[in-house]
Scaffold this active site. Sequence first.
Site, short mmCIF file in Angstrom:
data_model
loop_
_atom_site.label_atom_id
_atom_site.label_comp_id
_atom_site.label_asym_id
_atom_site.label_seq_id
_atom_site.Cartn_x
_atom_site.Cartn_y
_atom_site.Cartn_z
N CYS A 389 24.82 -69.83 95.37
CA CYS A 389 23.43 -70.29 95.36
C CYS A 389 23.17 -71.32 96.45
O CYS A 389 23.05 -70.96 97.62
CB CYS A 389 23.05 -70.79 93.97
SG CYS A 389 21.27 -70.76 93.73
N HIS A 513 24.40 -66.44 90.83
CA HIS A 513 25.44 -67.20 90.12
C HIS A 513 26.34 -66.22 89.38
O HIS A 513 26.21 -66.06 88.15
CB HIS A 513 24.81 -68.17 89.11
CG HIS A 513 24.11 -69.32 89.74
ND1 HIS A 513 24.76 -70.46 90.14
CD2 HIS A 513 22.80 -69.51 90.03
CE1 HIS A 513 23.89 -71.31 90.66
NE2 HIS A 513 22.69 -70.76 90.60
N GLU A 515 29.13 -66.55 88.36
CA GLU A 515 29.94 -67.22 87.33
C GLU A 515 29.36 -67.04 85.93
O GLU A 515 30.05 -67.23 84.93
CB GLU A 515 30.10 -68.72 87.66
CG GLU A 515 28.84 -69.58 87.59
CD GLU A 515 28.05 -69.63 88.91
OE1 GLU A 515 28.20 -68.70 89.72
OE2 GLU A 515 27.28 -70.59 89.10
N1 GLN Z 1 18.31 -75.94 95.37
C1 GLN Z 1 18.39 -74.56 95.69
C2 GLN Z 1 17.12 -73.81 95.30
O1 GLN Z 1 16.39 -74.25 94.44
C3 GLN Z 1 19.59 -73.90 95.08
C4 GLN Z 1 19.59 -73.87 93.59
C5 GLN Z 1 20.93 -73.64 92.98
O2 GLN Z 1 21.95 -73.83 93.62
N2 GLN Z 1 20.97 -73.28 91.72
O3 GLN Z 1 16.83 -72.78 95.82
#
Ligand code: GLN
Length: 537
Positions: A389, A513, A515
């Site tokens: 992410c 994600h 995970e």
């Molecule tokens: N801050 C980033 C976004 O909002 C990544 C979010 C995250 O890593 N869950 O796009």
Amino acid sequence: MTKYIFVTGGVISGVGKGVATASIGRILKEYGYSITAVKIDPYINCDAGTMRPTEHGEVWVTEDGGEIDQDLGNYERFLEISIPKLNNITTGQIYKTLIEKERRGDFLGETVSFIPHVPDEIKRRIKKAGDGFEIVLVEIGGTIGDYENIPFLFAAKSLEAEIGINNVCHIMVTYLPIPGHLSEMKTKPTQLSIKLLRENGISPDFILCRGKTALDEPRKKKIEVYANLKSDCVISAPDVVGPGTADTIYVVPLNFEKDHFGKKLMDRLGLSKKKEPNWSAWSEMVRRISAAPNVVNIALVGKYLDIGDFQLKDSYLSVAAALSHGGAANNVRVNIDWINSKDIESWKTDLSKYDGIIVPGGFGSNGVEGKILAIEFARKNNIPFLGLCYGMQLAVIEFARNVCNLDANSVEINPNTPHKIIDILPGMQGQDLGGTMRLGGYLAQLKPGSRIEAIYKTSEVSERHRHRYEVNPDYHDTLEKGGLVISGKSKDGRLAEFVEIPGHKFFIATQAHPEFKSYPMRPSPIFYEFIKSCIKN
Ligand code: GLN
């Protein structure tokens, strides 16, 4: 008739109710029952999405886009099922629903009161979540004696009155401290918690006694007498993580079964086993996590906030879990070093000793330059790298800056950056902050011949998301010309879902994600392959 098992906690928070609940669920699943689990969070937030993970632990994302307390993650991992967001109930949701109904006129002429309306709404939600399952576990968050818990305990009691005592069972998970100056395990706080639970009309059927060590006979006897329980209903649950232990929570169901907890629970609920449990694969997974001969060392570069004397690793719980699953499948133990990205900014950490580097998800500008340095180090030194992410967004920024020579950044970090390589796309702007990100499972099409396609062994994959920003589609071409392969995209081709660098030992990052879809005996493919590359490294 659906059976309900309520799990409450005594003495302190963080006593391990979530793991106990998940373990009980797994045991009953092994006996052939269809199981689901509900988490009750007595806070006024509607969900966990706006809470700080360093205080409250990781925000778990469900397939249907719920942002939930991390316990739901343990339920999914232990039960190997996908649990929808409706299985999380918060005080905020209950009151929001009641107030909306009142405004709509649903209660016209009535006074809307705490009793019966609040417990009724709680029961309605619990039953809805349990619809179609044979056994529903309901974990009530917080600690017995908390003011916030009262409506939920009332609802549990009321459900018991409604469907009969044979269909509802109560487990209290408690903690037995060993004060340093006494070196003796104390039962008094547990006795007081039992008393508090009874003040709410609930008598525990089982007491799970958490503690540094196992409960001895004299103390077991004390609790038994105090709680008016048979001795086999007092179950010892010593620590399973730390020196001298199996060092994995996955041993808990096996430990409970040594005490025949599954049989005792089924007896209490008037059930008998539908099949013979088979713990062999599970036991082998536990053995590998705790005792595989070799170790890989992973640097997890995150933003850690100190909370007094403690640091909360819980903010990256699912990443750590997925790494251990990937390790078990590769028959290696995984040692994670939690590296504060700030320390990389000041060159206090040497990353060259690691077999692999992970940059997980995150928000805000704090510590990002350290994470970007870690990614540059992994890229240039051919160290296996996995970006998750924010980790992918930062990998793209690093590539744009150091390979494509662009003065690039994310607008989340610098809204005035000349090259908005990570940007907010139309449709995501100007909304409330709660529940408005791109949330839940989304499909990605994988590029034929790419490494990620080989890893997933499919051309289309769905992983869970939780983000507001995206790789700016205007820069896809520039990045690809520089040598970064965008190996997974949304169906319309606009959103970058996976990136990779060919020829590198392992340089893969994803906007998702993965995970959140990793199970102890069925690791996420991307984590499995990452660990494999770390072993080779
Ligand atoms: N801050 C980033 C976004 O909002 C990544 C979010 C995250 O890593 N869950 O796009």
